[in-house]
Design an enzyme around this catalytic site. Structure first.
Site, PDB file in Angstrom:
ATOM      1  CG  MET A  29      -1.880  -1.198   1.191  1.00 39.91           C
ATOM      2  SD  MET A  29      -3.398  -0.919   2.108  1.00 39.91           S
ATOM      3  CE  MET A  29      -2.747  -0.673   3.748  1.00 39.91           C
ATOM      4  N   GLY A  35      10.808  -2.875   5.811  1.00 43.49           N
ATOM      5  CA  GLY A  35      10.057  -4.128   5.770  1.00 43.49           C
ATOM      6  C   GLY A  35       9.682  -4.460   4.336  1.00 43.49           C
ATOM      7  CG  HIS A  36       6.802  -2.005   2.288  1.00 44.79           C
ATOM      8  ND1 HIS A  36       6.679  -0.848   3.014  1.00 44.79           N
ATOM      9  CD2 HIS A  36       5.576  -2.573   2.288  1.00 44.79           C
ATOM     10  CE1 HIS A  36       5.429  -0.729   3.437  1.00 44.79           C
ATOM     11  NE2 HIS A  36       4.735  -1.762   3.013  1.00 44.79           N
ATOM     12  N   GLY A 146       4.622 -10.424   3.918  1.00 49.51           N
ATOM     13  CA  GLY A 146       5.352 -10.361   5.179  1.00 49.51           C
ATOM     14  C   GLY A 146       4.611 -11.064   6.302  1.00 49.51           C
ATOM     15  CD  GLN A 152      -2.072  -9.122   4.357  1.00 48.03           C
ATOM     16  OE1 GLN A 152      -2.823  -8.231   4.673  1.00 48.03           O
ATOM     17  NE2 GLN A 152      -0.872  -8.878   3.872  1.00 48.03           N
ATOM     18  CB  SER A 184       4.090  -0.399  10.865  1.00 49.18           C
ATOM     19  OG  SER A 184       2.819   0.104  10.510  1.00 49.18           O
ATOM     20  NE  ARG A 186      -2.828   1.891   9.848  1.00 48.19           N
ATOM     21  CZ  ARG A 186      -3.189   0.822   9.117  1.00 48.19           C
ATOM     22  NH1 ARG A 186      -2.480  -0.271   9.149  1.00 48.19           N
ATOM     23  NH2 ARG A 186      -4.257   0.870   8.351  1.00 48.19           N
TER      24      ARG A 186
HETATM   25  P1  AMP Z   1       1.397  -2.986   3.471  1.00 51.88           P
HETATM   26  O1  AMP Z   1       1.933  -1.950   2.564  1.00 51.88           O
HETATM   27  O2  AMP Z   1       1.350  -2.574   4.916  1.00 51.88           O
HETATM   28  O3  AMP Z   1       0.099  -3.586   2.979  1.00 51.88           O
HETATM   29  O4  AMP Z   1       2.444  -4.185   3.440  1.00 51.88           O
HETATM   30  C1  AMP Z   1       2.818  -4.798   2.242  1.00 51.88           C
HETATM   31  C2  AMP Z   1       3.566  -6.057   2.546  1.00 51.88           C
HETATM   32  O5  AMP Z   1       4.728  -5.772   3.318  1.00 51.88           O
HETATM   33  C3  AMP Z   1       2.727  -7.051   3.374  1.00 51.88           C
HETATM   34  O6  AMP Z   1       2.935  -8.359   2.872  1.00 51.88           O
HETATM   35  C4  AMP Z   1       3.285  -6.888   4.752  1.00 51.88           C
HETATM   36  O7  AMP Z   1       3.154  -8.038   5.551  1.00 51.88           O
HETATM   37  C5  AMP Z   1       4.738  -6.597   4.457  1.00 51.88           C
HETATM   38  N1  AMP Z   1       5.354  -5.903   5.595  1.00 51.88           N
HETATM   39  C6  AMP Z   1       4.951  -4.751   6.184  1.00 51.88           C
HETATM   40  N2  AMP Z   1       5.735  -4.439   7.225  1.00 51.88           N
HETATM   41  C7  AMP Z   1       6.664  -5.429   7.321  1.00 51.88           C
HETATM   42  C8  AMP Z   1       7.756  -5.685   8.202  1.00 51.88           C
HETATM   43  N3  AMP Z   1       8.068  -4.877   9.205  1.00 51.88           N
HETATM   44  N4  AMP Z   1       8.471  -6.814   7.977  1.00 51.88           N
HETATM   45  C9  AMP Z   1       8.176  -7.657   6.959  1.00 51.88           C
HETATM   46  N5  AMP Z   1       7.165  -7.459   6.097  1.00 51.88           N
HETATM   47  C10 AMP Z   1       6.416  -6.362   6.274  1.00 51.88           C
END
Ligand code: AMP
Length: 281
Positions: A29, A35-36, A146, A152, A184, A186
């Site tokens: 998103m 993380g991403h 992740g 999820q 995150s 957030r």
């Molecule tokens: P999001 O943009 O929050 O929807 O996250 C996109 C992807 O990145 C999802 O598969 C999340 O699980 C993964 N993700 C987000 N934060 C982390 C993190 N700290 N470590 C590993 N994967 C992450």
């Protein structure tokens, strides 16, 4: 790196990739962080082509959640993805993905009746809906998710299996800041005080794991978590659950060799953070 805001141009380019190519998809998103980046790096290393999608999916946000305020920084995201060697970035608008009010609602049995599925009604439905759309449009051979969003991941594992998507899920480890807070998008909302108290999640999970042998029941784990809360006055606990790591069902016994997994969600002001950890290993 090519960027595609429109489905038609994206699909045309996708169709031109060789039929036998390994194609990694990393759905996001945006508001990208380390993380991403770890998912993207893994995909780039393991595939011939990597597609990253950036789409803040409205159907996975509840009416009182932060859809409007969700951080967005496309230029910065694209610069990072370019640096990481991504081939295609799919950045559709909401009306591209959802040209009309959706007539479909995914009912997810068992796996969504706890954790975020329960505390955010409709959230997992929205995730499954958008991930299905992305799988259809991107046709990856490998999809990177992740484990920070553990529930999820488990639901998508079933989605792939039960809808026969011809692709493999690649679950990726949680990436944390130096002090342990999981990255995150957030986290940018947190004040200095909230950022300090946000360590409640990681510290509590670490303690539970370290002392796991001493706990005999889930109630004792619950009591331990409750006892931590006074030290983190800005935290409002959303849930703490201990479940079987594969089935996401409650455990009656902690020490019989099953996969014991702990999940925490907490509010710091309006910001809701989640984290999880396997306790038995
Ligand atoms: P999001 O943009 O929050 O929807 O996250 C996109 C992807 O990145 C999802 O598969 C999340 O699980 C993964 N993700 C987000 N934060 C982390 C993190 N700290 N470590 C590993 N994967 C992450």
């Amino acid at each position: 790196m090519q960027v595609f805001p429109r489905i038609s141009a994206f699909r045309a380019a996708r169709k031109k990739l060789p039929a036998d190519a390994r194609i990694g998809l990393v759905p996001t998103m945006g508001a990208l962080h380390r993380g991403h980046a770890s998912l993207v790096k893994k995909s780039v290393a393991e595939n011939d082509f990597t597609i990253v999608s950036i789409f803040v999916n409205p159907t996975q946000f509840g009416p009182n959640e932060d859809y409007e305020q969700y951080p967005r920084d496309l230029d910065k995201d694209l610069a990072l993805l370019d640096e990481l060697g991504v081939d295609m970035v799919f950045t559709p608008s909401t009306t591209e993905i959802y040209p009309e009010t959706s007539h479909f609602y995914f009912e997810i049995r068992q796996l969504a009746d706890r954790l975020c599925g329960r505390s955010r009604p409709g959230h997992m439905n929205g995730v499954v809906q958008v991930v299905s759309i992305l799988f259809h449009l991107c046709e990856p051979t490998h999809a990177y998710f992740g484990l920070k969003d553990y529930q999820q991941c488990r639901i998508i594992e079933h989605l792939i299996r039960e809808l026969h998507f011809p692709l493999k899920l690649v679950p990726c480890s949680i990436v944390r800041e130096a002090d342990g807070l999981a990255f995150s998008s957030r986290n940018v909302y947190l004040s200095a005080g909230q950022r300090r108290d946000a360590l409640f999640l990681y510290h509590t999970l670490r303690q539970l794991k370290k002392n796991f042998a001493q706990f005999q029941t889930v109630d004792e784990l619950q009591a331990f978590v409750q006892a931590q809360l006074p030290r983190y006055p800005l935290v409002k606990l959303d849930y703490f659950e201990v479940l079987h790591g594969k089935t996401l069902q409650p455990l009656t016994e902690l020490h019989n060799g099953e996969h014991v997994h702990a999940f925490l969600a907490a509010f710091l002001g309006q910001t809701r953070l989640i984290d999880n950890m396997r306790l038995d290993k």
